[in-house]
Motif scaffolding. Structure first.
Motif, PDB file in Angstrom:
ATOM      1  N   UNK A  53      52.873 -28.967  21.435  1.00 61.22           N
ATOM      2  CA  UNK A  53      54.150 -28.650  22.074  1.00 61.22           C
ATOM      3  C   UNK A  53      54.022 -27.449  23.005  1.00 61.22           C
ATOM      4  N   UNK A  54      53.040 -26.586  22.763  1.00 53.43           N
ATOM      5  CA  UNK A  54      52.776 -25.456  23.657  1.00 53.43           C
ATOM      6  C   UNK A  54      51.931 -25.905  24.847  1.00 53.43           C
ATOM      7  N   UNK A  55      50.910 -26.716  24.566  1.00 52.65           N
ATOM      8  CA  UNK A  55      49.961 -27.098  25.607  1.00 52.65           C
ATOM      9  C   UNK A  55      50.526 -28.120  26.592  1.00 52.65           C
ATOM     10  N   UNK A  56      51.556 -28.849  26.182  1.00 45.31           N
ATOM     11  CA  UNK A  56      52.053 -29.939  27.016  1.00 45.31           C
ATOM     12  C   UNK A  56      53.393 -29.644  27.683  1.00 45.31           C
ATOM     13  N   UNK A  57      53.929 -28.445  27.472  1.00 44.72           N
ATOM     14  CA  UNK A  57      55.243 -28.112  28.031  1.00 44.72           C
ATOM     15  C   UNK A  57      55.214 -26.764  28.749  1.00 44.72           C
ATOM     16  N   UNK A  58      56.077 -26.623  29.730  1.00 41.63           N
ATOM     17  CA  UNK A  58      56.183 -25.367  30.468  1.00 41.63           C
ATOM     18  C   UNK A  58      57.118 -24.380  29.785  1.00 41.63           C
ATOM     19  N   UNK A  59      57.953 -24.900  28.888  1.00 47.69           N
ATOM     20  CA  UNK A  59      58.834 -24.038  28.106  1.00 47.69           C
ATOM     21  C   UNK A  59      58.828 -24.501  26.652  1.00 47.69           C
ATOM     22  N   UNK A  60      59.025 -23.561  25.749  1.00 47.46           N
ATOM     23  CA  UNK A  60      59.156 -23.856  24.327  1.00 47.46           C
ATOM     24  C   UNK A  60      60.388 -23.129  23.821  1.00 47.46           C
ATOM     25  N   UNK A  61      61.378 -23.897  23.371  1.00 42.43           N
ATOM     26  CA  UNK A  61      62.631 -23.324  22.881  1.00 42.43           C
ATOM     27  C   UNK A  61      63.228 -22.343  23.902  1.00 42.43           C
ATOM     28  N   UNK A  62      63.163 -22.720  25.174  1.00 45.96           N
ATOM     29  CA  UNK A  62      63.735 -21.906  26.237  1.00 45.96           C
ATOM     30  C   UNK A  62      62.852 -20.774  26.725  1.00 45.96           C
ATOM     31  N   UNK A  63      61.664 -20.637  26.148  1.00 43.13           N
ATOM     32  CA  UNK A  63      60.744 -19.575  26.548  1.00 43.13           C
ATOM     33  C   UNK A  63      59.700 -20.125  27.501  1.00 43.13           C
ATOM     34  N   UNK A  64      59.552 -19.502  28.664  1.00 44.13           N
ATOM     35  CA  UNK A  64      58.575 -19.936  29.654  1.00 44.13           C
ATOM     36  C   UNK A  64      57.155 -19.688  29.150  1.00 44.13           C
ATOM     37  N   UNK A  65      56.278 -20.688  29.355  1.00 42.72           N
ATOM     38  CA  UNK A  65      54.883 -20.583  28.948  1.00 42.72           C
ATOM     39  C   UNK A  65      54.000 -20.580  30.195  1.00 42.72           C
ATOM     40  N   UNK A  66      53.114 -19.597  30.273  1.00 43.35           N
ATOM     41  CA  UNK A  66      52.161 -19.509  31.377  1.00 43.35           C
ATOM     42  C   UNK A  66      50.743 -19.672  30.841  1.00 43.35           C
ATOM     43  N   UNK A  67      49.903 -20.318  31.631  1.00 44.65           N
ATOM     44  CA  UNK A  67      48.516 -20.514  31.244  1.00 44.65           C
ATOM     45  C   UNK A  67      47.619 -19.509  31.963  1.00 44.65           C
ATOM     46  N   UNK A 110      53.673 -16.273  26.507  1.00 40.68           N
ATOM     47  CA  UNK A 110      55.114 -16.497  26.396  1.00 40.68           C
ATOM     48  C   UNK A 110      55.857 -15.390  27.127  1.00 40.68           C
ATOM     49  N   UNK A 111      56.777 -15.779  28.014  1.00 46.85           N
ATOM     50  CA  UNK A 111      57.609 -14.824  28.734  1.00 46.85           C
ATOM     51  C   UNK A 111      58.856 -14.581  27.892  1.00 46.85           C
ATOM     52  N   UNK A 112      58.749 -13.632  26.930  1.00 44.91           N
ATOM     53  CA  UNK A 112      59.856 -13.397  26.000  1.00 44.91           C
ATOM     54  C   UNK A 112      60.955 -12.572  26.660  1.00 44.91           C
ATOM     55  N   UNK A 113      62.189 -12.791  26.224  1.00 40.72           N
ATOM     56  CA  UNK A 113      63.320 -12.056  26.770  1.00 40.72           C
ATOM     57  C   UNK A 113      63.322 -10.604  26.296  1.00 40.72           C
ATOM     58  N   UNK A 114      62.873 -10.393  25.064  1.00 42.27           N
ATOM     59  CA  UNK A 114      62.948  -9.052  24.490  1.00 42.27           C
ATOM     60  C   UNK A 114      61.758  -8.169  24.855  1.00 42.27           C
ATOM     61  N   UNK A 115      60.560  -8.758  24.949  1.00 46.94           N
ATOM     62  CA  UNK A 115      59.343  -7.940  25.075  1.00 46.94           C
ATOM     63  C   UNK A 115      58.458  -8.315  26.248  1.00 46.94           C
ATOM     64  N   UNK A 116      58.970  -9.105  27.168  1.00 46.94           N
ATOM     65  CA  UNK A 116      58.177  -9.477  28.322  1.00 46.94           C
ATOM     66  C   UNK A 116      57.051 -10.431  27.949  1.00 46.94           C
ATOM     67  N   UNK A 117      55.955 -10.395  28.680  1.00 43.34           N
ATOM     68  CA  UNK A 117      54.844 -11.307  28.452  1.00 43.34           C
ATOM     69  C   UNK A 117      54.085 -10.944  27.178  1.00 43.34           C
ATOM     70  N   UNK A 118      53.872 -11.953  26.348  1.00 45.07           N
ATOM     71  CA  UNK A 118      53.118 -11.778  25.111  1.00 45.07           C
ATOM     72  C   UNK A 118      52.124 -12.927  24.959  1.00 45.07           C
ATOM     73  N   UNK A 119      50.898 -12.595  24.586  1.00 48.91           N
ATOM     74  CA  UNK A 119      49.888 -13.627  24.365  1.00 48.91           C
ATOM     75  C   UNK A 119      50.244 -14.357  23.070  1.00 48.91           C
ATOM     76  N   UNK A 120      50.604 -15.626  23.194  1.00 51.40           N
ATOM     77  CA  UNK A 120      51.117 -16.380  22.049  1.00 51.40           C
ATOM     78  C   UNK A 120      50.042 -17.197  21.341  1.00 51.40           C
ATOM     79  N   UNK A 121      49.268 -17.955  22.123  1.00 54.53           N
ATOM     80  CA  UNK A 121      48.235 -18.813  21.563  1.00 54.53           C
ATOM     81  C   UNK A 121      46.950 -18.620  22.371  1.00 54.53           C
TER      82      UNK A 121
END
Length: 263
Positions: A53-67, A110-121
């Motif tokens: 779900x992370x690798x195949x989508x640009x957003x997860x639960x409304x959170x933008x995902x960057x590669x 993950x481009x989080x609303x509270x803490x900005x960019x965070x390395x998620x996976x």
């Protein structure tokens, strides 16, 4: 997001890289001699999360995902280590192995609303095939009978705000390098005096410190990766991405940034 690293602390660290911590009992993951003597039969522990779900989508639960692709990793032995490289003094690989080769390392931010960019996976990719299941990566001696609840896991400890993938042989070479550095700089700090400038090369802006490196070990053809660990220190699991036929296609680290849907 500068890693927190004190030379006085590293001299006190005695635990192993994947001396895994069980979330079930807050253990450090160290096993007694009696535990190691008994026969341990490790069962396959599956993640309740489908990481596709992370690798195949640009957003997860409304959170933008960057590669972010940070280059390739040389894997000459097929034995993989995942740990916090700055505070670990004993590199122990997982007990599954892969075919030796050169493999890409990818970070999903993950481009989080509270803490900005965070390395998620973080993902070490061995094949372009899609994983059908995610199997907890284990070391020899880890007793899966200790994992009583579905969300329990063995995870590697992070105390310098970093995670990393590397081949077991590369870990040995990196250890020799750091030992030699300390001998030549008895009052030095390997992060401040060497690694900081390497991190800065990958910073987005000149005044930033950088969040990752793909470090070629001096006097070697091997390399080691380091990258920021989500929200920092903690205990994080690694999972093998596998097909239905048990072919290993990837190894991932979950830094618990994203609220991922369970199966």
């Amino acid at each position: 997001m500068k890693p927190i690293f004190l030379i006085t602390f590293i001299s006190l660290v005695v635990f192993a890289c994947n001396s895994r911590q069980s979330q079930a009992n807050q253990s450090t993951g160290n096993h007694s001699i009696d535990t190691l003597k008994k026969k341990i039969v490790q069962r396959e522990v599956l993640s309740s999360v489908n990481y596709n779900q992370v690798f195949e989508n640009k957003t997860v639960d409304g959170t933008l995902i960057k590669l972010l692709e940070i280059g390739n990793l040389n894997v000459p032995t097929g034995k993989i280590v995942a740990c916090d490289p700055l505070v670990t003094v004993n590199y122990t690989p997982f007990n599954k192995t892969v075919k030796p080769g050169i493999y890409p390392v990818k970070i999903y931010i993950a481009e989080t609303k509270e803490s900005g960019e965070r390395y998620a996976i973080a993902k070490l990719e061995f094949s372009s095939k899609k994983a059908d299941k995610w199997v907890l990566a284990l070391q020899d001696g880890e007793d899966t009978a200790e994992l009583k609840n579905p969300d329990d896991y063995f995870g590697f400890p992070v105390d310098a705000g970093l995670g990393g993938f590397f081949d077991y042989k590369a870990g040995l070479e990196y250890g020799k390098f750091t030992d030699q550095f300390q001998k030549e700089h008895p009052n030095g700090n390997i992060y401040e005096d060497y690694l900081a400038s390497e991190f800065k090369k990958n910073a987005k802006k000149p005044n930033e410190e950088g969040d990752w490196i793909n470090l070629k070990i001096p006097n070697s053809d091997l390399n080691i990766t380091m990258f920021h660990s989500g929200y920092g220190d903690g205990s994080y699991p690694a999972y093998w991405g596998m097909t239905k036929n048990n072919e290993i296609v990837s190894l991932i680290i979950d830094f618990f940034v994203l609220p991922l849907n369970k199966k």
